[in-house]
Design an enzyme around this catalytic site. Structure first.
Site, mmCIF file in Angstrom:
data_model
loop_
_atom_site.group_PDB
_atom_site.id
_atom_site.type_symbol
_atom_site.label_atom_id
_atom_site.label_comp_id
_atom_site.label_asym_id
_atom_site.label_seq_id
_atom_site.Cartn_x
_atom_site.Cartn_y
_atom_site.Cartn_z
ATOM 1 C CG ASP A 170 -1.915 1.159 1.189
ATOM 2 O OD1 ASP A 170 -1.705 2.105 0.398
ATOM 3 O OD2 ASP A 170 -2.888 1.122 1.958
ATOM 4 C CG HIS A 184 -0.128 5.819 4.248
ATOM 5 N ND1 HIS A 184 -0.958 6.094 5.309
ATOM 6 C CD2 HIS A 184 -0.905 5.214 3.304
ATOM 7 C CE1 HIS A 184 -2.181 5.659 5.030
ATOM 8 N NE2 HIS A 184 -2.174 5.131 3.825
#
Length: 262
Positions: A169, A174
């Site tokens: 991911d 992030h």
């Protein structure tokens, strides 16, 4: 929106060697001393590792145009373990849209991935997609009214999101401060599935179970967690499962959660 219900999202086979489940265990909080999680000679694969193998499915729905990928968020995750994952090998999976719920101002898409080893369902909250006259769907599990049986702190690592994203991911929010800011966050934040798995390790120890013996898991992602945050986890034991919640500085981040171990 009802036309999406039942829509197949394809099949995929993902292969891996021992390195990947070991990296996963380290990314969610295992230590070098946890030899059965990080040493290939004794390796037991954490069941939540399956969710990294199946991440392609919710991404496929977004790519198909079901919702705006810039605003949709991961609302709830469910996992049912059927068999232990192998230390290495290939996992065949198929995915489909199992349900679409009408929340009024938003739609919720349930994406279910099945394999011989697990069944996993992502609930994806899509703002602006509701109001089509569909069922609202089931209510979240309420917080128990009794005092918790378990209270434990779980400290996340400042580098944890950077490590976890190597499992597949790689959304920029992030890791990249500018991408996080564009998403309305003050800085890069944890993957919800990383936060959830990071709680499962100490929770299993607290209830006298091995984290690799997880059989069922469900949780709602209420708020983001930032790398380095300390979570306050509260749990309620029953005969066959543990209901739990987690908060940061009093703000809920995981709610309506339940785990069952053998």
């Amino acid at each position: 929106m009802n036309e999406w219900k039942g829509r197949p999202l394809g099949t995929r086979t993902v292969s891996y060697d021992e390195t990947r489940p070991i990296l996963y265990a380290l990314a969610v909080g295992a230590h070098a001393t946890d030899l059965d999680l990080v040493f290939e000679e004794r390796l037991r694969v954490l069941p939540t590792f399956a969710l990294t193998l199946a991440q392609w499915a919710p991404d496929a729905l977004g790519s198909a145009g079901a919702f705006d990928v810039r605003t949709a968020v991961h609302g709830t995750q469910r996992l049912r373990v059927l068999r232990d994952l192998p230390r290495s090998g290939a996992v065949e999976m198929s995915a489909h849209v199992s349900d679409v719920w009408d929340k009024g101002r938003a739609a919720v898409f349930d994406v279910t991935v099945t394999s011989d080893y697990f069944e996993a369902t992502w609930s994806l909250f899509a703002p602006g997609g509701g109001g089509f006259g569909g069922d609202r769907g089931p209510s979240a599990r309420p917080r128990p009214s009794t005092a918790p049986d378990i209270s434990l702190p779980v400290r996340t690592n400042p580098d944890q999101a950077a490590l976890y994203r190597l499992l597949g991911d790689r959304h920029h929010m992030h890791i990249d401060p500018s991408a996080a800011e564009a998403a309305g966050m003050p800085r890069p934040f944890m993957h919800g599935l990383c936060t959830l798995a990071a709680v499962i390790l100490p929770l299993a120890a607290e209830v006298g179970a091995h984290p690799a013996d997880l059989k069922d898991l469900e949780a709602r992602f209420a708020s983001p967690v930032f790398p380095g945050d300390e979570l306050a986890v509260e749990g309620w034991k029953t005969d066959d499962a543990t209901t739990f919640e987690a908060s940061v500085n009093g703000k809920p981040v995981l709610t309506a959660a339940q785990a069952r171990f053998t």
